[in-house]
Motif scaffolding. Structure first.
Motif, PDB file in Angstrom:
ATOM      1  N   PHE A   1     -24.831   2.166 -27.026  1.00  0.00           N
ATOM      2  CA  PHE A   1     -26.139   1.780 -27.536  1.00  0.00           C
ATOM      3  C   PHE A   1     -25.925   0.820 -28.689  1.00  0.00           C
ATOM      4  O   PHE A   1     -24.987   0.948 -29.462  1.00  0.00           O
ATOM      5  CB  PHE A   1     -27.012   2.982 -27.906  1.00  0.00           C
ATOM      6  CG  PHE A   1     -26.607   3.765 -29.114  1.00  0.00           C
ATOM      7  CD1 PHE A   1     -27.174   3.522 -30.361  1.00  0.00           C
ATOM      8  CD2 PHE A   1     -25.683   4.799 -29.012  1.00  0.00           C
ATOM      9  CE1 PHE A   1     -26.827   4.265 -31.477  1.00  0.00           C
ATOM     10  CE2 PHE A   1     -25.329   5.559 -30.118  1.00  0.00           C
ATOM     11  CZ  PHE A   1     -25.907   5.295 -31.354  1.00  0.00           C
ATOM     12  N   TYR A   2     -26.795  -0.172 -28.742  1.00  0.00           N
ATOM     13  CA  TYR A   2     -26.637  -1.278 -29.667  1.00  0.00           C
ATOM     14  C   TYR A   2     -27.534  -1.083 -30.884  1.00  0.00           C
ATOM     15  O   TYR A   2     -28.744  -0.892 -30.745  1.00  0.00           O
ATOM     16  CB  TYR A   2     -26.947  -2.592 -28.967  1.00  0.00           C
ATOM     17  CG  TYR A   2     -25.998  -2.846 -27.816  1.00  0.00           C
ATOM     18  CD1 TYR A   2     -24.759  -3.431 -28.032  1.00  0.00           C
ATOM     19  CD2 TYR A   2     -26.326  -2.466 -26.520  1.00  0.00           C
ATOM     20  CE1 TYR A   2     -23.881  -3.646 -26.986  1.00  0.00           C
ATOM     21  CE2 TYR A   2     -25.459  -2.684 -25.467  1.00  0.00           C
ATOM     22  CZ  TYR A   2     -24.235  -3.270 -25.704  1.00  0.00           C
ATOM     23  OH  TYR A   2     -23.369  -3.473 -24.666  1.00  0.00           O
ATOM     24  N   VAL A   3     -26.929  -1.145 -32.054  1.00  0.00           N
ATOM     25  CA  VAL A   3     -27.620  -0.892 -33.314  1.00  0.00           C
ATOM     26  C   VAL A   3     -27.717  -2.200 -34.079  1.00  0.00           C
ATOM     27  O   VAL A   3     -26.712  -2.715 -34.589  1.00  0.00           O
ATOM     28  CB  VAL A   3     -26.872   0.165 -34.152  1.00  0.00           C
ATOM     29  CG1 VAL A   3     -27.620   0.443 -35.445  1.00  0.00           C
ATOM     30  CG2 VAL A   3     -26.665   1.439 -33.355  1.00  0.00           C
TER      31      VAL A   3
ATOM     32  N   ASN B   1     -23.426   9.109 -45.343  1.00  0.00           N
ATOM     33  CA  ASN B   1     -23.305  10.324 -44.527  1.00  0.00           C
ATOM     34  C   ASN B   1     -24.577  10.574 -43.718  1.00  0.00           C
ATOM     35  O   ASN B   1     -24.505  10.999 -42.560  1.00  0.00           O
ATOM     36  CB  ASN B   1     -22.954  11.530 -45.396  1.00  0.00           C
ATOM     37  CG  ASN B   1     -21.490  11.549 -45.768  1.00  0.00           C
ATOM     38  OD1 ASN B   1     -20.619  11.414 -44.908  1.00  0.00           O
ATOM     39  ND2 ASN B   1     -21.202  11.707 -47.047  1.00  0.00           N
ATOM     40  N   ALA B   2     -25.743  10.288 -44.312  1.00  0.00           N
ATOM     41  CA  ALA B   2     -26.999  10.442 -43.580  1.00  0.00           C
ATOM     42  C   ALA B   2     -27.069   9.437 -42.429  1.00  0.00           C
ATOM     43  O   ALA B   2     -27.504   9.776 -41.323  1.00  0.00           O
ATOM     44  CB  ALA B   2     -28.191  10.269 -44.517  1.00  0.00           C
ATOM     45  N   ALA B   3     -26.633   8.206 -42.662  1.00  0.00           N
ATOM     46  CA  ALA B   3     -26.626   7.201 -41.598  1.00  0.00           C
ATOM     47  C   ALA B   3     -25.672   7.600 -40.481  1.00  0.00           C
ATOM     48  O   ALA B   3     -25.995   7.467 -39.295  1.00  0.00           O
ATOM     49  CB  ALA B   3     -26.237   5.823 -42.156  1.00  0.00           C
TER      50      ALA B   3
ATOM     51  N   MET C   1     -24.907   9.777 -35.019  1.00  0.00           N
ATOM     52  CA  MET C   1     -24.382  10.842 -34.159  1.00  0.00           C
ATOM     53  C   MET C   1     -25.512  11.469 -33.350  1.00  0.00           C
ATOM     54  O   MET C   1     -25.361  11.740 -32.155  1.00  0.00           O
ATOM     55  CB  MET C   1     -23.687  11.909 -34.991  1.00  0.00           C
ATOM     56  CG  MET C   1     -23.173  13.081 -34.167  1.00  0.00           C
ATOM     57  SD  MET C   1     -21.821  12.645 -33.067  1.00  0.00           S
ATOM     58  CE  MET C   1     -20.499  12.499 -34.246  1.00  0.00           C
ATOM     59  N   GLY C   2     -26.660  11.670 -33.987  1.00  0.00           N
ATOM     60  CA  GLY C   2     -27.812  12.230 -33.274  1.00  0.00           C
ATOM     61  C   GLY C   2     -28.298  11.318 -32.156  1.00  0.00           C
ATOM     62  O   GLY C   2     -28.601  11.779 -31.054  1.00  0.00           O
ATOM     63  N   VAL C   3     -28.370  10.008 -32.436  1.00  0.00           N
ATOM     64  CA  VAL C   3     -28.783   9.055 -31.403  1.00  0.00           C
ATOM     65  C   VAL C   3     -27.744   9.026 -30.285  1.00  0.00           C
ATOM     66  O   VAL C   3     -28.086   8.978 -29.098  1.00  0.00           O
ATOM     67  CB  VAL C   3     -28.994   7.647 -32.001  1.00  0.00           C
ATOM     68  CG1 VAL C   3     -29.295   6.631 -30.900  1.00  0.00           C
ATOM     69  CG2 VAL C   3     -30.119   7.651 -33.031  1.00  0.00           C
ATOM     70  N   SER C   4     -26.469   9.085 -30.654  1.00  0.00           N
ATOM     71  CA  SER C   4     -25.392   9.089 -29.664  1.00  0.00           C
ATOM     72  C   SER C   4     -25.521  10.281 -28.717  1.00  0.00           C
ATOM     73  O   SER C   4     -25.390  10.137 -27.495  1.00  0.00           O
ATOM     74  CB  SER C   4     -24.038   9.117 -30.380  1.00  0.00           C
ATOM     75  OG  SER C   4     -22.983   9.029 -29.467  1.00  0.00           O
TER      76      SER C   4
ATOM     77  N   PRO D   1     -22.151   4.167 -30.324  1.00  0.00           N
ATOM     78  CA  PRO D   1     -22.824   3.089 -31.049  1.00  0.00           C
ATOM     79  C   PRO D   1     -21.989   1.809 -31.143  1.00  0.00           C
ATOM     80  O   PRO D   1     -20.779   1.864 -31.340  1.00  0.00           O
ATOM     81  CB  PRO D   1     -23.047   3.687 -32.442  1.00  0.00           C
ATOM     82  CG  PRO D   1     -21.943   4.677 -32.613  1.00  0.00           C
ATOM     83  CD  PRO D   1     -21.683   5.227 -31.232  1.00  0.00           C
ATOM     84  N   VAL D   2     -22.677   0.684 -31.009  1.00  0.00           N
ATOM     85  CA  VAL D   2     -22.093  -0.640 -31.221  1.00  0.00           C
ATOM     86  C   VAL D   2     -22.968  -1.350 -32.245  1.00  0.00           C
ATOM     87  O   VAL D   2     -24.192  -1.405 -32.106  1.00  0.00           O
ATOM     88  CB  VAL D   2     -22.030  -1.465 -29.916  1.00  0.00           C
ATOM     89  CG1 VAL D   2     -21.532  -2.883 -30.189  1.00  0.00           C
ATOM     90  CG2 VAL D   2     -21.151  -0.774 -28.887  1.00  0.00           C
ATOM     91  N   PHE D   3     -22.345  -1.901 -33.271  1.00  0.00           N
ATOM     92  CA  PHE D   3     -23.012  -2.583 -34.380  1.00  0.00           C
ATOM     93  C   PHE D   3     -23.273  -4.033 -33.973  1.00  0.00           C
ATOM     94  O   PHE D   3     -22.360  -4.720 -33.528  1.00  0.00           O
ATOM     95  CB  PHE D   3     -22.052  -2.524 -35.575  1.00  0.00           C
ATOM     96  CG  PHE D   3     -22.556  -3.048 -36.875  1.00  0.00           C
ATOM     97  CD1 PHE D   3     -22.970  -2.166 -37.867  1.00  0.00           C
ATOM     98  CD2 PHE D   3     -22.540  -4.401 -37.161  1.00  0.00           C
ATOM     99  CE1 PHE D   3     -23.381  -2.637 -39.102  1.00  0.00           C
ATOM    100  CE2 PHE D   3     -22.960  -4.885 -38.392  1.00  0.00           C
ATOM    101  CZ  PHE D   3     -23.382  -3.993 -39.369  1.00  0.00           C
ATOM    102  N   VAL D   4     -24.519  -4.510 -34.114  1.00  0.00           N
ATOM    103  CA  VAL D   4     -24.817  -5.906 -33.822  1.00  0.00           C
ATOM    104  C   VAL D   4     -25.520  -6.550 -35.013  1.00  0.00           C
ATOM    105  O   VAL D   4     -26.342  -5.917 -35.689  1.00  0.00           O
ATOM    106  CB  VAL D   4     -25.661  -6.076 -32.531  1.00  0.00           C
ATOM    107  CG1 VAL D   4     -24.920  -5.559 -31.324  1.00  0.00           C
ATOM    108  CG2 VAL D   4     -27.008  -5.418 -32.637  1.00  0.00           C
TER     109      VAL D   4
END
Length: 196
Positions: free
Chosen positions: A6-8, A88-90, A95-98, A105-108
Motif C-alpha cells: 500500500f502506497y503512503v 511511534n504513533a505513526a 502497522m494497523g493499516v498494514s 507500506p511503501v513511502f511515496v
C-alpha cells in the motif's frame, strides 16, 4: 512480508534543510492505493490519514523554512508532540493499516529525497522499531513521471506535467493537505500510460 503493497503519500514541513541540526515541524501521511503485484487499486487519500505536529529538537531554525508552513515555533515547543510519541504513533498507525489491507507500506513523495530524508531519520532516531518502510521501500513521483514521459529527471516538474495528472486540491503547505493532494497525483501517475 505480504506480497501486496500500500502506497503512503507523505509530506513534511520542517524548520531547516536537514534533520538533526534542525527540526521536523509536522508531517502528513495518506494512503493512496494498493498494488497486489498485478493490479493497482486507488484509495481515497482523505480516508486513511495520519497527521502530527512535533516539538522542535534543537534551538536552530531557518526563519524562511519555518515560514513555508506557517506553523508557530513557540506553539510547537509548548503543544507539539514529543518526537518519540509522534513517530511511534505513526508506526503503529502504519502497522494497523498494514494489517487491515494485508499489505506492506511503501513511502511515496514528490520529490522523494526531502520528505524521505526527514521521515527516515526521525523514524530511526525516535521510533522504537525504526522505519516501518525499511531502508528502501519508497517511490519518487518525480522519477515515475520522468520514466513514463520519457524526459530527463531535471525536466520532470509539475509545470511540465499534463494538467490532468495534477490534483485539483490546493497546495496549502499543511502537511496533511499536501499529502492528500500528492496522493491524487500519485494515483494519476500510476494509471497514466505516458500519453501527453
Amino acid at each position: 512480508m505480504p506480497k501486496a503493497e500500500f502506497y503512503v503519500s507523505a509530506d513534511v514541513e520542517a524548520d531547516g534543510p536537514v534533520p538533526g541540526p534542525f527540526s521536523m515541524s509536522s508531517f502528513g501521511l495518506a494512503v493512496a492505493g494498493v498494488h497486489d503485484g498485478a493490479v493497482f487499486k486507488a484509495c481515497d487519500p482523505a480516508e486513511r490519514t495520519f497527521y502530527a505536529e512535533l516539538k522542535p529538537i534543537s534551538d536552530a531554525y531557518d526563519p524562511e523554512a519555518l515560514a513555508v508552513s506557517g506553523l508557530d515555533r513557540g506553539r510547537l515547543a509548548r503543544e507539539g508532540q514529543e518526537p518519540a510519541q509522534a513517530m511511534n504513533a505513526a508506526a503503529a498507525w502504519l502497522m494497523g493499516v498494514s494489517e487491515e489491507l494485508g499489505a506492506a507500506p511503501v513511502f511515496v513523495a514528490y520529490p522523494l529525497g526531502y520528505d524521505w530524508m526527514w521521515m527516515y531519520w526521525y523514524f530511526m532516531q525516535f521510533a522504537e522499531g525504526g522505519s516501518p518502510f525499511g531502508h528502501s521501500r519508497c517511490m519518487d513521483l518525480k522519477t515515475l513521471f520522468a520514466a513514463k514521459a520519457g524526459v530527463p529527471v531535471k525536466d520532470a516538474t509539475k509545470r511540465s506535467m499534463p494538467s490532468r495528472l495534477l490534483s485539483s486540491r490546493p497546495h496549502t503547505h499543511n502537511a496533511l493537505d499536501d499529502a492528500i493532494e500528492q496522493g491524487e497525483l500519485f494515483q494519476n501517475l500510476m494509471r497514466w500510460d505516458g500519453d501527453v
